[in-house]
Design an enzyme around this catalytic site. Structure first.
Site, mmCIF file in Angstrom:
data_model
loop_
_atom_site.group_PDB
_atom_site.id
_atom_site.type_symbol
_atom_site.label_atom_id
_atom_site.label_comp_id
_atom_site.label_asym_id
_atom_site.label_seq_id
_atom_site.Cartn_x
_atom_site.Cartn_y
_atom_site.Cartn_z
ATOM 1 C CG ASP A 126 39.937 34.699 40.484
ATOM 2 O OD1 ASP A 126 39.225 35.314 39.656
ATOM 3 O OD2 ASP A 126 40.968 35.167 40.988
ATOM 4 C CG ASP B 48 41.050 33.126 44.894
ATOM 5 O OD1 ASP B 48 41.127 33.643 43.773
ATOM 6 O OD2 ASP B 48 41.334 33.736 45.957
ATOM 7 C CG ASP C 79 39.811 36.973 44.526
ATOM 8 O OD1 ASP C 79 40.269 36.614 45.624
ATOM 9 O OD2 ASP C 79 40.361 36.676 43.450
HETATM 10 P P1 TTP Z 1 44.622 36.216 44.641
HETATM 11 O O1 TTP Z 1 43.190 35.849 44.673
HETATM 12 O O2 TTP Z 1 44.989 37.314 43.706
HETATM 13 O O3 TTP Z 1 45.172 36.629 46.074
HETATM 14 P P2 TTP Z 1 44.783 36.135 47.534
HETATM 15 O O4 TTP Z 1 43.618 35.202 47.491
HETATM 16 O O5 TTP Z 1 46.021 35.619 48.140
HETATM 17 O O6 TTP Z 1 44.424 37.459 48.294
HETATM 18 P P3 TTP Z 1 43.068 38.338 48.133
HETATM 19 O O7 TTP Z 1 42.390 38.301 49.449
HETATM 20 O O8 TTP Z 1 43.553 39.705 47.786
HETATM 21 O O9 TTP Z 1 42.252 37.739 47.043
HETATM 22 O O10 TTP Z 1 45.506 34.972 44.207
HETATM 23 C C1 TTP Z 1 45.412 33.723 44.863
HETATM 24 C C2 TTP Z 1 46.455 32.781 44.356
HETATM 25 O O11 TTP Z 1 46.194 32.391 43.030
HETATM 26 C C3 TTP Z 1 47.857 33.371 44.349
HETATM 27 O O12 TTP Z 1 48.709 32.487 45.071
HETATM 28 C C4 TTP Z 1 48.280 33.392 42.913
HETATM 29 C C5 TTP Z 1 47.386 32.371 42.288
HETATM 30 N N1 TTP Z 1 47.070 32.627 40.874
HETATM 31 C C6 TTP Z 1 47.525 31.750 39.924
HETATM 32 O O13 TTP Z 1 48.207 30.782 40.244
HETATM 33 N N2 TTP Z 1 47.208 31.972 38.608
HETATM 34 C C7 TTP Z 1 46.470 33.024 38.222
HETATM 35 O O14 TTP Z 1 46.204 33.178 37.027
HETATM 36 C C8 TTP Z 1 45.999 33.939 39.242
HETATM 37 C C9 TTP Z 1 45.180 35.135 38.875
HETATM 38 C C10 TTP Z 1 46.322 33.692 40.539
HETATM 39 MN MN MN Z 2 41.894 35.716 46.422
HETATM 40 MN MN MN Z 3 41.951 35.441 42.900
#
Ligand code: TTP
Ligand code: MN
Ligand code: MN
Ligand code: MN
Length: 377
Positions: free
Chosen positions: A301, A206, A204
């Site tokens: 996100d 973020d 995703d």
């Molecule tokens: P992710 O997007 O799940 O993981 P990522 O970006 O490290 O890897 P990917 O390439 O698979 O997307 O989570 C990113 C960060 O957000 C992770 O450190 C946990 C944090 N997080 C929160 O703090 N609160 C939340 O509700 C969620 C869903 C994630």
């Molecule tokens: Mn992510």
């Molecule tokens: Mn995420």
């Protein structure tokens, strides 16, 4: 001359937040294998064991060279007998029987498919598997009540299981930033998550949104979301108060700050080809010259933080998840402090410690600063 074992033992902390873990993994074969086992352990509701495998894999990721024998690994932190056995099997026979039989099991295959649906966690997947649902088709006809998220997850299943590229992440970033600034001039957007750590692809994208003036960020999320919605960029969205905080052990925080911390889990409609262009065709059926659909679905996100908490939000949302977890473990066990994505609380002094940068937070925790690109534990 020092032996290999000594060289390794000197430098490996048992806390991932004290190790510099780049994206270069010299032991991918081993860490890939070990990373299947937490899945299996968690499925059997054994979270402690799952975490142990994650920690073991993280130590291997950190090593500067490929492992060729387990001898120098003995004495390293986090590598228990079980992990060492799996590693030894792979080094000797090219494969671990446990990993291979896990991969072949119907249960594991079903878990991978069902868990790959956005909105489906391990518990739901497990329930469905026990009800005899293994694949997507049977699920659709099963009469199971699906949540809105799960329905969207099924509809965009193929797209959402296709890695997001950095170019796509940047294209989404442009769209989000434009929307944020147009509804709140001066709003600031930061790329967080895996892409901030330098990953080339992600599951995703973020983003953290804030405003340099405390309080101005209030109500920003619903405004951004409805702007994006009216522009036709959202295939799905769910905006929530931050419940992640509530699930953490830590002192109660003022509810006023909790109300302001909002996040949005969404699925974007991103036009293909001209990443970077925020233009929307409005015609979902149109095809590119190569016969592909003109757009694809991408998980995004968003999180909004007041500027006073934005350093904590930035740190907490940059990951990796294990790195975050280890930082909180360090804070609790070594410093009697409670770290969250909102704040740092000192339980001895009984007060919150302020910080306006990640560097300050590391310093308050007595940790050497580790840049995002080296938090890939
Ligand atoms: P992710 O997007 O799940 O993981 P990522 O970006 O490290 O890897 P990917 O390439 O698979 O997307 O989570 C990113 C960060 O957000 C992770 O450190 C946990 C944090 N997080 C929160 O703090 N609160 C939340 O509700 C969620 C869903 C994630
Ligand atoms: Mn992510
Ligand atoms: Mn995420
Ligand atoms: Mn390395």
């Amino acid at each position: 001359q020092r032996s290999e074992a000594e060289v390794v033992m000197i430098s490996v902390s048992s806390y991932a937040c004290q190790r510099r873990t780049s994206l270069i993994n010299h032991n991918a074969v081993l860490t890939d294998a070990l990373s299947l086992l937490p899945h299996n352990a968690e499925l059997n509701e054994d979270e402690g064991r799952g975490l142990a495998f994650r920690r073991a894999a993280a130590v291997l990721k950190f090593l500067p060279e490929p492992v060729t024998t387990t001898t120098p690994l003995r004495g390293l932190p986090c590598l228990g007998e079980h992990s060492l056995r799996v590693i030894e099997d792979i080094l000797q026979d090219g494969a671990s029987r446990e990993v291979e039989s896990t991969k072949r099991s119907e249960r594991f295959k079903a878990l991978k498919v069902l868990n790959g649906i956005f909105g489906v966690g391990v518990k739901t997947a497990d329930r469905w598997i026990r009800a005899g649902i293994r694949y997507l088709q049977p699920l659709q006809g099963s009469g199971e009540t699906l949540s809105r998220a799960q329905r969207a997850g099924l509809r965009y299943y193929d797209d959402l299981n296709q890695p997001v590229s950095r170019a796509e992440a940047d294209a989404v970033g442009e769209i989000v930033e434009k929307a944020a600034v147009s509804v709140l001039p001066g709003a600031r957007m930061t790329l967080i998550g895996g892409f901030r750590r330098g990953k080339l692809t992600g599951h995703d994208v973020d983003f953290l949104l804030t405003h340099p003036e405390e309080g101005r960020e209030e109500g920003l999320m619903p405004k951004v979301v409805s702007r994006l919605e009216s522009e036709g960029f959202l295939l799905y969205q769910k905006t929530t108060r931050n419940s992640y905080l509530e699930s953490e052990d830590g002192p109660a925080r003022s509810s006023s700050s909790m109300d302001r911390f909002q996040k949005c889990f969404s699925i974007f409609k991103l036009s293909r080809g001209e990443e970077g262009g925020a233009e929307q065709t409005g015609n979902g059926e149109s095809l590119t010259p190569s016969g592909q659909e003109a757009w694809r679905a991408v998980r995004v996100d968003l999180v909004v933080s007041p500027v006073s908490q934005s350093a904590f939000a930035l740190l907490g949302w940059t990951g990796s998840k294990l790195f975050e977890r280890e930082m909180r473990r360090w804070a609790r066990r070594e410093k009697a402090m409670s770290l969250s994505s909102h704040a740092l609380y000192d339980t001895r002094q009984r007060r919150y410690l302020r910080a306006s940068s990640e560097e300050e937070i590391f310093a308050l925790l007595g940790l050497e600063f580790i840049p995002p690109s080296e938090r890939n534990a």
